[in-house]
Design an enzyme around this catalytic site. Structure first.
Site, PDB file in Angstrom:
ATOM      1  N   SER A  64     -10.721  20.782 -34.402  1.00 44.96           N
ATOM      2  CA  SER A  64     -10.159  19.616 -34.395  1.00 44.96           C
ATOM      3  C   SER A  64     -10.662  18.849 -35.713  1.00 44.96           C
ATOM      4  CB  SER A  64     -10.816  18.655 -33.164  1.00 44.96           C
ATOM      5  OG  SER A  64     -10.253  19.420 -32.027  1.00 44.96           O
TER       6      SER A  64
HETATM    7  N1  SAH Z   1     -13.293  21.890 -29.956  1.00 52.31           N
HETATM    8  C1  SAH Z   1     -12.740  22.863 -30.501  1.00 52.31           C
HETATM    9  C2  SAH Z   1     -11.098  22.731 -30.232  1.00 52.31           C
HETATM   10  C3  SAH Z   1     -10.385  24.018 -29.815  1.00 52.31           C
HETATM   11  S1  SAH Z   1      -8.829  24.077 -29.749  1.00 52.31           S
HETATM   12  C4  SAH Z   1     -12.879  22.621 -31.748  1.00 52.31           C
HETATM   13  O1  SAH Z   1     -12.857  21.738 -32.678  1.00 52.31           O
HETATM   14  O2  SAH Z   1     -13.024  23.896 -32.531  1.00 52.31           O
HETATM   15  C5  SAH Z   1      -8.897  24.068 -27.956  1.00 52.31           C
HETATM   16  C6  SAH Z   1      -9.428  25.583 -27.267  1.00 52.31           C
HETATM   17  O3  SAH Z   1      -9.394  25.382 -26.054  1.00 52.31           O
HETATM   18  C7  SAH Z   1      -9.072  26.934 -27.827  1.00 52.31           C
HETATM   19  O4  SAH Z   1     -10.066  27.520 -28.524  1.00 52.31           O
HETATM   20  C8  SAH Z   1      -8.594  27.440 -26.567  1.00 52.31           C
HETATM   21  O5  SAH Z   1      -8.653  28.816 -26.749  1.00 52.31           O
HETATM   22  C9  SAH Z   1      -9.203  26.925 -25.642  1.00 52.31           C
HETATM   23  N2  SAH Z   1      -8.519  27.031 -24.250  1.00 52.31           N
HETATM   24  C10 SAH Z   1      -7.215  26.780 -23.828  1.00 52.31           C
HETATM   25  N3  SAH Z   1      -7.250  26.912 -22.709  1.00 52.31           N
HETATM   26  C11 SAH Z   1      -8.495  26.778 -22.147  1.00 52.31           C
HETATM   27  C12 SAH Z   1      -8.926  27.129 -20.665  1.00 52.31           C
HETATM   28  N4  SAH Z   1      -8.113  27.230 -19.675  1.00 52.31           N
HETATM   29  N5  SAH Z   1     -10.234  27.472 -20.629  1.00 52.31           N
HETATM   30  C13 SAH Z   1     -11.028  27.081 -21.795  1.00 52.31           C
HETATM   31  N6  SAH Z   1     -10.656  27.295 -23.018  1.00 52.31           N
HETATM   32  C14 SAH Z   1      -9.349  27.107 -23.091  1.00 52.31           C
END
Ligand code: SAH
Length: 216
Positions: A64
């Site tokens: 993000s």
């Molecule tokens: N906070 C992270 C944001 C990653 S984007 C950062 O700044 O790096 C959102 C993330 O949620 C992705 O890595 C994706 O694989 C994960 N994701 C999607 N669906 C999910 C679920 N049901 N449970 C856990 N993680 C999930």
């Protein structure tokens, strides 16, 4: 990025992207200093780690934008003894910021490869108050509930029921709720068993895929 060459970029990011936009709590800014963002950005994008935008981290996911991480953290405002559940570990950057501020962090990621990378970075940084799970985080993590804070870093169409059930009395939850393209950052608080809900900024997150999220 060599030994200390990132430091001026990190300080510039903190002043221009965070402080100038209203994130001024010193303990939050300090968490950004002790967890340099470039460590969480793999490959060629690392050079852009202090830019004002999300960046690719592999597996079609992104880390993000720094301001969004700061805004969500500031809204959640975790206390040093709090137990916090994070859904969507991704790069592990937001996780590390939470771990610097809260007592314990429980983080769930759907993609095992990302989770393993995040663990490695946390180990290098010496974090020892994070617990990890690979799986569908839209069901929460009942075993370690209730949580003083819950933070979702992917979008959901509606607040998942298990999150409400697993939120502690006096707890706060922050997550993007809306459609797949655009959401509003939503804050929920539980007081005397009642839930109050407030919507703030528009945002655009990747989806949480799962039982209480979106279909793949
Ligand atoms: N906070 C992270 C944001 C990653 S984007 C950062 O700044 O790096 C959102 C993330 O949620 C992705 O890595 C994706 O694989 C994960 N994701 C999607 N669906 C999910 C679920 N049901 N449970 C856990 N993680 C999930």
């Amino acid at each position: 990025m060599s030994e200390n060459s990132y430091l001026p970029l990190l300080e510039e990011m903190i002043s221009d992207q965070l402080v100038d936009r209203g994130i001024t709590r010193e303990r939050i800014l300090e968490a950004f200093r002790s967890n340099p963002r470039h460590l969480f950005v793999p490959g060629r994008s690392r050079q852009e780690a202090y830019a004002d935008r999300p960046l690719p981290i592999g597996s079609g996911q992104t880390i993000s934008q720094p301001y969004i991480v700061a805004l969500m953290t500031d809204t959640l405002d975790p206390a040093p003894d709090d137990s916090v559940l994070e859904i969507g570990t991704g790069s592990g950057f937001q996780t590390a910021i939470l771990a610097a501020l809260a007592g314990r962090v429980f983080t769930v990621e759907r993609k095992g490869g990302l989770l393993e990378e995040a663990k490695k970075i946390h180990k290098k940084l010496g974090l020892n108050n994070v617990r990890y799970r690979e799986g569908d985080g839209t069901k929460g993590w009942k075993e370690f509930s209730p949580f003083d804070g819950i933070l979702g870093t992917g979008s959901v169409p509606e607040v998942p029921e298990p999150f409400i059930e697993q939120l502690a009395e006096g707890g706060r939850m922050v997550l993007p709720v809306g459609d797949r393209r655009q959401q509003r950052l939503t804050l929920l608080e539980k007081t005397d068993g009642d839930i109050t809900r407030r919507e703030s900024s528009y945002c655009s997150f990747l989806p949480l895929i799962g039982k209480n999220g979106w279909d793949e």
